[in-house]
Design a protein around this motif. Sequence first.
Motif, short mmCIF file in Angstrom:
data_model
loop_
_atom_site.label_atom_id
_atom_site.label_comp_id
_atom_site.label_asym_id
_atom_site.label_seq_id
_atom_site.Cartn_x
_atom_site.Cartn_y
_atom_site.Cartn_z
N THR A 41 17.90 -3.03 -4.81
CA THR A 41 17.87 -4.50 -4.69
C THR A 41 19.27 -5.05 -4.43
O THR A 41 20.27 -4.35 -4.64
CB THR A 41 17.33 -5.12 -5.99
OG1 THR A 41 18.31 -4.91 -7.03
CG2 THR A 41 16.00 -4.52 -6.40
N LEU A 47 14.67 1.19 -7.58
CA LEU A 47 13.26 1.49 -7.85
C LEU A 47 12.87 2.71 -7.02
O LEU A 47 13.22 2.78 -5.84
CB LEU A 47 12.37 0.32 -7.40
CG LEU A 47 12.30 -0.96 -8.23
CD1 LEU A 47 13.63 -1.61 -8.47
CD2 LEU A 47 11.37 -1.96 -7.54
N VAL A 141 12.71 -8.52 -9.28
CA VAL A 141 11.58 -7.97 -8.51
C VAL A 141 10.27 -8.33 -9.21
O VAL A 141 10.13 -8.12 -10.42
CB VAL A 141 11.68 -6.43 -8.38
CG1 VAL A 141 10.50 -5.89 -7.56
CG2 VAL A 141 13.01 -6.02 -7.76
N VAL A 143 6.37 -7.36 -9.25
CA VAL A 143 5.51 -6.24 -8.84
C VAL A 143 4.05 -6.62 -9.01
O VAL A 143 3.65 -7.04 -10.10
CB VAL A 143 5.78 -4.99 -9.73
CG1 VAL A 143 4.92 -3.81 -9.28
CG2 VAL A 143 7.25 -4.62 -9.72
N PHE A 175 1.25 -1.06 -4.25
CA PHE A 175 2.15 -2.06 -4.85
C PHE A 175 2.60 -3.07 -3.80
O PHE A 175 2.88 -2.68 -2.65
CB PHE A 175 3.41 -1.40 -5.41
CG PHE A 175 3.18 -0.57 -6.64
CD1 PHE A 175 2.91 -1.17 -7.86
CD2 PHE A 175 3.27 0.82 -6.58
CE1 PHE A 175 2.72 -0.40 -9.00
CE2 PHE A 175 3.07 1.60 -7.71
CZ PHE A 175 2.80 0.98 -8.93
N LEU A 177 5.88 -5.48 -3.68
CA LEU A 177 7.13 -5.79 -4.37
C LEU A 177 7.78 -6.99 -3.69
O LEU A 177 8.08 -6.94 -2.50
CB LEU A 177 8.11 -4.60 -4.28
CG LEU A 177 7.58 -3.23 -4.70
CD1 LEU A 177 8.64 -2.16 -4.45
CD2 LEU A 177 7.18 -3.25 -6.16
N VAL A 179 11.03 -8.90 -3.60
CA VAL A 179 12.43 -8.79 -4.01
C VAL A 179 13.11 -10.14 -3.81
O VAL A 179 13.06 -10.70 -2.71
CB VAL A 179 13.16 -7.70 -3.18
CG1 VAL A 179 14.62 -7.58 -3.62
CG2 VAL A 179 12.46 -6.36 -3.29
N THR A 184 9.64 -8.67 1.15
CA THR A 184 8.42 -8.36 0.42
C THR A 184 7.86 -7.07 1.02
O THR A 184 7.69 -6.95 2.24
CB THR A 184 7.41 -9.52 0.53
OG1 THR A 184 7.96 -10.64 -0.17
CG2 THR A 184 6.06 -9.16 -0.06
#
Length: 284
Positions: A41, A47, A141, A143, A175, A177, A179, A184
Amino acid sequence: MKALKVIAVLFLLAASAPSRTASAQETRVRWFGHAAFSVTTPGGKVLLIDPWLKNPSNPEAGEGKDALASVPKVDYILLTHGHRDHVGDAVEIARKTGAVLVSNPELAANLVKLADFPAKQAQTDAVMGIGGEIQIAGGEVTVMMTPAVHSSSVFNPKAGPGEADRAYGGNPAGFVLVVRNGPTIYHSGDTAYFKDMETIGEEYQVDLALLNIGGHFGMGPRMAARAAKAVRARLAVPQHYATFPGIAENPNEFAAELKTLKIPFREPRPGETLSFRGRQLLAR
Ligand SMILES: [Zn+2]
């Protein structure tokens, strides 16, 4: 002359400062082959998704190499489901880095019980279920765990003779995510195509879709391209291919389908990193 030199140095310092700031604001997405990605990030949190780093496509894996050396710092490990090509090296990485597990509760519990995943790192608020939304990395983030049409079991290395060597792994998932100050990202896990993927596209602006294209155990290239369209991907990237027999050997058919659908496409090499500034992919 000396004054000129000082001015030149000051100018260089001034010129380099913004670019340092800019690189700190980047989100970096690195592919390790198969379904394994890291997301770093802008705030520097790492991650790891489905971290089978010792897969045969990873240039940093293999004879005499330490595949885990490339991830010295990991904050979170996200698992879409319990199959070995997705859990991969999660236990070893968790022990080494202290990373917290993001997965469904059944998989988390069975990884602790059967595979010695560090309990403290698997018993946190980051254990979640499909439809749930959590914040990690101090809120940097968000999730979302999305449905995936597949199966999920977890290998039990402690199974005795006459015992099943696969334990329950909860429901398989994908998922999304989001950010902060970044893209995304949708990781599809090992899913079949399903029409409700359209909901993901309706709810989120997917900048980067990491889609399994291998077929045989999940969606193949043609349906994966349809998935890219369903989630309205601004950029589609293939994964879960060319790793073991029976799945797609290359992303050519996926690329051709995306071309007809006019969806931007990138085919990173294993080990390659895609960098984003904000939601925008940076040119290589
Ligand atoms: Zn798989």
